[in-house]
Enzyme design. Structure first.
Site, PDB file in Angstrom:
ATOM      1  N   TYR A 184      15.321 -10.119  40.769  1.00 47.62           N
ATOM      2  CA  TYR A 184      15.069  -9.189  41.870  1.00 47.62           C
ATOM      3  C   TYR A 184      13.575  -8.900  41.980  1.00 47.62           C
ATOM      4  CZ  TYR A 184      14.971  -4.998  44.728  1.00 47.62           C
ATOM      5  OH  TYR A 184      14.677  -4.082  45.714  1.00 47.62           O
ATOM      6  N   SER A 237       9.170  -3.983  47.383  1.00 43.82           N
ATOM      7  CA  SER A 237       9.506  -2.991  46.359  1.00 43.82           C
ATOM      8  C   SER A 237       8.273  -2.736  45.515  1.00 43.82           C
ATOM      9  CB  SER A 237      10.637  -3.533  45.465  1.00 43.82           C
ATOM     10  OG  SER A 237      10.825  -2.716  44.328  1.00 43.82           O
TER      11      SER A 237
END
Length: 247
Positions: A151, A138
């Protein structure tokens, strides 16, 4: 990584980025296997598509991964590409003691899942021609989203893991990192229609263009993720972090 003629396994391939890329790889002339926990989504993903196959797998279950890997290699001995895409995201308030079950789930799914699946398949992949591992991280691996600390940390871990794995597997298995920006998927509630997020089809199309480059870039980075990826190098981390904190 070849653009066609592969046998590709995509974890988390029943929805979102995994599904969009799996179907595009299939359209490009690859045999594609999609995995996930939702059987209905998997069957919908492969419906009407020859040489696209659905196999259930829970990447949080270590024993299931080992059994799955043995079975999938037996069924698809030409498997040469693993795409570690399965992941979950949750927001957390870390300002006081809390239930850490969400954080635990993200660590197991986002870090241990791909590590275990890679380990279960690495002996097979190392023997295949044109083999590759694609780890989906990400943009938040490079600048964290403050309301999603675990996360973001899990994706930073997978970025680091990918860098190290690339060195160890040089000459044996190509290691590619795919780091998406904010994309309109169902990863979090309301994300599929969120203003300012990149439309899924636009993202997948740009990714496929980058994968078509020869040689394949070690990092697949669409234009929208570059402000995060390059923030540390260009000294803009405080500004990007402040922007993310305002979301």
């Amino acid at each position: 990584m070849k653009t066609s003629g592969n046998t590709i396994l995509v974890s988390g391939g029943g929805s979102g980025i995994g599904l969009a890329l799996a179907q595009r790889w299939h359209d490009a002339g690859n045999t594609v296997i999609v995995t996930g926990r939702n059987a209905a989504k998997l069957e919908s993903a492969v419906a009407g598509r020859d040489n696209m196959h659905a196999h259930a797998l829970d990447v949080t279950d270590a024993a299931a991964i080992a059994a799955f890997a043995a079975d999938i290699v037996a069924q698809f001995p030409e498997l040469n590409v693993l795409v570690n895409n399965a992941g979950i995201m949750g927001y957390e308030d870390a300002t006081a003691a809390r239930d850490l079950s969400t954080a635990d789930d993200m660590i197991v799914t986002n870090i241990l899942g791909p590590i275990r699946l890679t380990d279960a398949l690495i002996d097979h992949l190392a023997k295949q021609a044109d083999s590759a591992i694609v780890n989906v991280t990400s943009g938040l691996a490079f600048v964290p989203l403050p309301k999603a600390p675990t996360y973001s940390a899990s994706k930073a871990a997978m970025h680091s893991y990918s860098v190290a794995l690339r060195v160890q597997l040089e000459g044996k298995v190509e290691v590619i990192e795919l780091a998406p920006p904010a994309v309109r998927t169902d990863l979090t509630p309301g994300q599929s229609t969120r203003e300012g997020y990149m439309p899924l089809d636009d993202y997948a199309d740009e990714v496929m263009t980058l994968f078509a480059q020869q040689p394949t870039p070690a990092e697949i980075l669409v234009q929208n993720v570059l402000p995060l990826r390059n923030a540390e190098a260009n000294g803009s981390v405080p500004q990007v972090l402040a922007m993310l904190a305002s979301l």
